[in-house]
Design an enzyme around this catalytic site. Sequence first.
Site, short mmCIF file in Angstrom:
data_model
loop_
_atom_site.label_atom_id
_atom_site.label_comp_id
_atom_site.label_asym_id
_atom_site.label_seq_id
_atom_site.Cartn_x
_atom_site.Cartn_y
_atom_site.Cartn_z
N ASP A 10 0.86 -1.19 0.00
CA ASP A 10 0.00 0.00 0.00
C ASP A 10 0.90 1.24 0.00
OD1 ASP A 10 -2.21 1.60 0.13
OD2 ASP A 10 -2.61 1.26 2.25
N ASP A 111 -2.76 2.52 -6.09
CA ASP A 111 -1.86 2.59 -4.94
C ASP A 111 -1.81 1.33 -4.08
OD1 ASP A 111 -4.40 2.87 -3.97
OD2 ASP A 111 -3.93 4.46 -2.56
N GLU A 112 -2.36 0.21 -4.56
CA GLU A 112 -2.27 -1.01 -3.75
C GLU A 112 -2.39 -2.28 -4.59
OE1 GLU A 112 -5.51 -2.05 -1.06
OE2 GLU A 112 -6.73 -0.45 -1.93
#
Length: 364
Positions: A10, A111-112
């Site tokens: 993350d 973003d993850e």
Amino acid sequence: MSDRIVLHVDFDYFYAQCEEIRNPNLRTKPVSVCIFSDRGGDSGAIATANYIARKYGVKSGMPIKFAKSRLKQISDAVFLPADFPYYSDISEKAMEIMKNHADVFEYVGRDEAYLDVTKRTQNNFKNAGHLAQQIKNQIRNEIKMTCSVGVSSNKIVSKIASNHKKPDGLTMIEPQNTESFLAPLKVSDIPGIGKVTEEKLREINLNTIEELRKVDIFTLNKMFGRKISLYIYNAARGIDEEPVAEKQPTIQYSRIVTLKKDSTELDFLASSLEEICADVYETAVKNKKMFKSVGIQFIQSDLTGKTKSKMLKNPTLSLEELKKTAHQLLEEALIDQTLGVRRLGVKISELSDLQGQSSLTNFF
């Protein structure tokens, strides 16, 4: 399914960190990335803020004008418009690094991501810790970005762990330590438990995951229904058998606009809906795609979202069908609508190629 090692990666304050990469001088300043609305001025919301800005109470989803008021005494505070194409480029580079370290890679968002690394670590947590650090180092060296990584035997515990020592954290939870790790955490640390669910649990004095474990499944069923209750019951115990799986990105066409005023009036919203449908329809025609699912989206006056969708019997490329279905969804959504609608959107999905006689029949 218990003999696995799963990483959840993350990125820390992703959009703002991308801006810091582009301009390193921003690293010492409060930075807020904003999604400005069509109303002009400071109308819009914060997409994300770096940790310096967060110290002053700025957070995602906050109206820009509120964020500026909290930073009005800070002369070097920076507010930047979101640049999603640039953020996507950075994300793609980072995802390629992760893919090269995974047995199975699952993209979640810019973003993850989840990585199943069971084979390449020989199902050894010490090896997995080294691998996680290698990923962090490579992303830092090649992209100049930090990320936080959670390592455990399943997706849900890894996701909770990745948030445990932000920013730039690495938290490894071996199976025998899962329950002791989860016990003191807040119930809201479980992914998917929002404010409403948290408040219901708090009403019966359930604040931590350890306290939540003491409640039987039947009590939870009465409160939340069978499906959600089973998820909460298992999550509190660190149980998650969902595999890491490569997923094709969901393809859909959508358009959302900021309205001239917040409203719950059907006629006012319907007039904007017509134009939005026409824009989405034009995109579908240009790409020669039929659609089978139609949805509408509200961003309400408190910046929370609301969606409603309907699956059609057959794929179609009919503007009238799109307008008719969207209008029906709008009427249904407004039945219990109390908050004003600030932004209104339409999306079509379940896309298929426009080809052959049957498609042409649907078209006309």
